[in-house]
Design a protein around this motif. Structure first.
Motif, short mmCIF file in Angstrom:
data_model
loop_
_atom_site.label_atom_id
_atom_site.label_comp_id
_atom_site.label_asym_id
_atom_site.label_seq_id
_atom_site.Cartn_x
_atom_site.Cartn_y
_atom_site.Cartn_z
N UNK A 106 13.33 6.84 -5.05
CA UNK A 106 11.78 6.34 -4.65
C UNK A 106 10.83 6.11 -5.88
N UNK A 107 11.29 7.23 -6.88
CA UNK A 107 10.46 7.00 -8.04
C UNK A 107 10.67 5.83 -8.70
N UNK A 108 11.98 5.29 -8.93
CA UNK A 108 12.51 4.17 -9.41
C UNK A 108 11.90 2.84 -8.71
N UNK A 109 11.69 2.96 -7.73
CA UNK A 109 11.00 1.83 -6.75
C UNK A 109 9.41 1.58 -6.97
N UNK A 110 8.88 2.79 -6.93
CA UNK A 110 7.49 2.61 -7.37
C UNK A 110 7.15 2.34 -8.72
N UNK A 111 7.86 2.75 -9.92
CA UNK A 111 7.73 2.14 -11.11
C UNK A 111 7.92 0.57 -11.19
N UNK A 112 8.84 -0.04 -10.42
CA UNK A 112 9.38 -1.20 -10.51
C UNK A 112 8.20 -2.26 -9.77
N UNK A 113 7.54 -1.68 -8.85
CA UNK A 113 6.75 -2.71 -7.95
C UNK A 113 5.61 -3.00 -8.75
N UNK A 114 4.79 -4.33 -8.52
CA UNK A 114 3.75 -4.66 -9.32
C UNK A 114 2.64 -4.30 -8.86
N UNK A 115 1.42 -4.06 -9.70
CA UNK A 115 0.02 -3.56 -9.04
C UNK A 115 -0.68 -4.50 -7.96
N UNK A 116 -1.47 -3.72 -7.13
CA UNK A 116 -2.03 -4.65 -6.18
C UNK A 116 -3.41 -5.33 -6.68
N UNK A 117 -3.65 -6.66 -6.28
CA UNK A 117 -4.71 -7.31 -6.76
C UNK A 117 -6.02 -6.83 -6.15
N UNK A 118 -7.32 -6.75 -6.94
CA UNK A 118 -8.39 -6.13 -6.36
C UNK A 118 -8.99 -6.87 -5.07
N UNK A 119 -9.37 -6.21 -4.17
CA UNK A 119 -10.18 -6.79 -3.04
C UNK A 119 -11.26 -7.90 -3.45
N UNK A 120 -11.50 -9.06 -2.70
CA UNK A 120 -12.44 -9.77 -3.19
C UNK A 120 -13.82 -9.56 -2.63
N UNK A 121 -14.93 -9.64 -3.62
CA UNK A 121 -16.23 -9.54 -3.33
C UNK A 121 -16.91 -10.21 -2.16
N UNK A 122 -18.29 -10.08 -1.56
CA UNK A 122 -18.93 -10.83 -0.89
C UNK A 122 -19.14 -12.26 -1.28
N UNK A 123 -19.59 -12.34 -2.78
CA UNK A 123 -19.96 -13.52 -3.19
C UNK A 123 -18.97 -14.40 -3.43
N UNK A 124 -17.74 -13.78 -3.72
CA UNK A 124 -16.62 -14.64 -3.91
C UNK A 124 -16.21 -15.25 -2.57
#
Length: 212
Positions: free
Chosen positions: A192-210
């Motif tokens: 599980x630790x190896x899978x968590x280290x290999x997964x990419x970071x999640x993008x930030x959620x879009x704002x209201x103006x965007x």
């Protein structure tokens, strides 16, 4: 008159016995000689198989003899030619057994009666036809028949391990299961630790103006 007849009768019997003796002598005189040219013919000399010269122990191809030190040959010897010395040895199973230590044989006092050979229950003895037994002293006629070193027997099989009681078996089984479970948990955590280290970071959620 009777004395004269007896005289000539005795003379006739004497002449007859003389002629008979001379005939035997004459026959032996022309008979071929059988004298052996020993030791010149030692290589070709043939000794009869029934000739008894020396008592020996029978050895097999592995160097073992059949003597069990029962002492029957010693008891049946008419003049004490055979003398056995035995010893006690411990077997691998812990039991003790009588074993032959020395088999002494005095060739100088042997009468070659063959009682030792015929009464041996193990068929361990025999007479050879080797007639060359001349020595300078009588003590050299005393021989040890088990002169060959005994071959080393194979190592005894190891004793079986004693069986464990049920409680000990249950404890060992529980320890093995606990160890296996611990190893399995460590492997899952590492995966599980190896899978968590290999997964990419999640993008930030879009704002209201965007979104507008």
């Amino acid at each position: 008159m009777s004395s004269i007849k007896e005289y000539f009768s005795g003379v006739g019997k004497g002449l007859k016995s003389l002629v008979t003796g001379m005939a035997v002598t004459g026959k032996e005189f022309v008979t071929p000689k059988v004298t052996e040219q020993y030791p010149e013919n030692r290589d070709t000399l043939k000794i009869a198989d029934r000739f008894r010269a020396e008592l020996t122990l029978k050895y097999d191809a592995q160097g073992h003899h059949k003597c069990i030190a029962c002492g029957i040959c010693q008891m049946n010897c008419p003049n004490g030619t055979i003398e056995l010395t035995t010893k006690m040895v411990e077997l691998p199973d812990g039991k003790k057994k009588k074993k032959l230590d020395k088999y002494m044989y005095d060739l100088g006092s042997c009468t070659f009666c063959m009682l030792c050979v015929t009464t041996c229950p193990q068929d361990a003895l025999e007479f050879t036809n080797d007639f060359e037994q001349a020595v300078f002293t009588r003590d050299k006629l005393v021989k040890q028949l088990n002169y060959r070193p005994e071959p080393k027997d194979a190592a005894p099989a190891p004793a079986p391990k004693p069986a464990m009681d049920p409680e000990q078996l249950a404890r060992i089984k529980a320890e093995a299961l606990a160890k296996a479970a611990k190893i399995k948990a460590e492997r899952e955590a590492a995966a599980k630790a190896a899978e968590a280290q290999a997964a990419p970071a999640n993008p930030a959620a879009p704002t209201d103006n965007e979104t507008k």
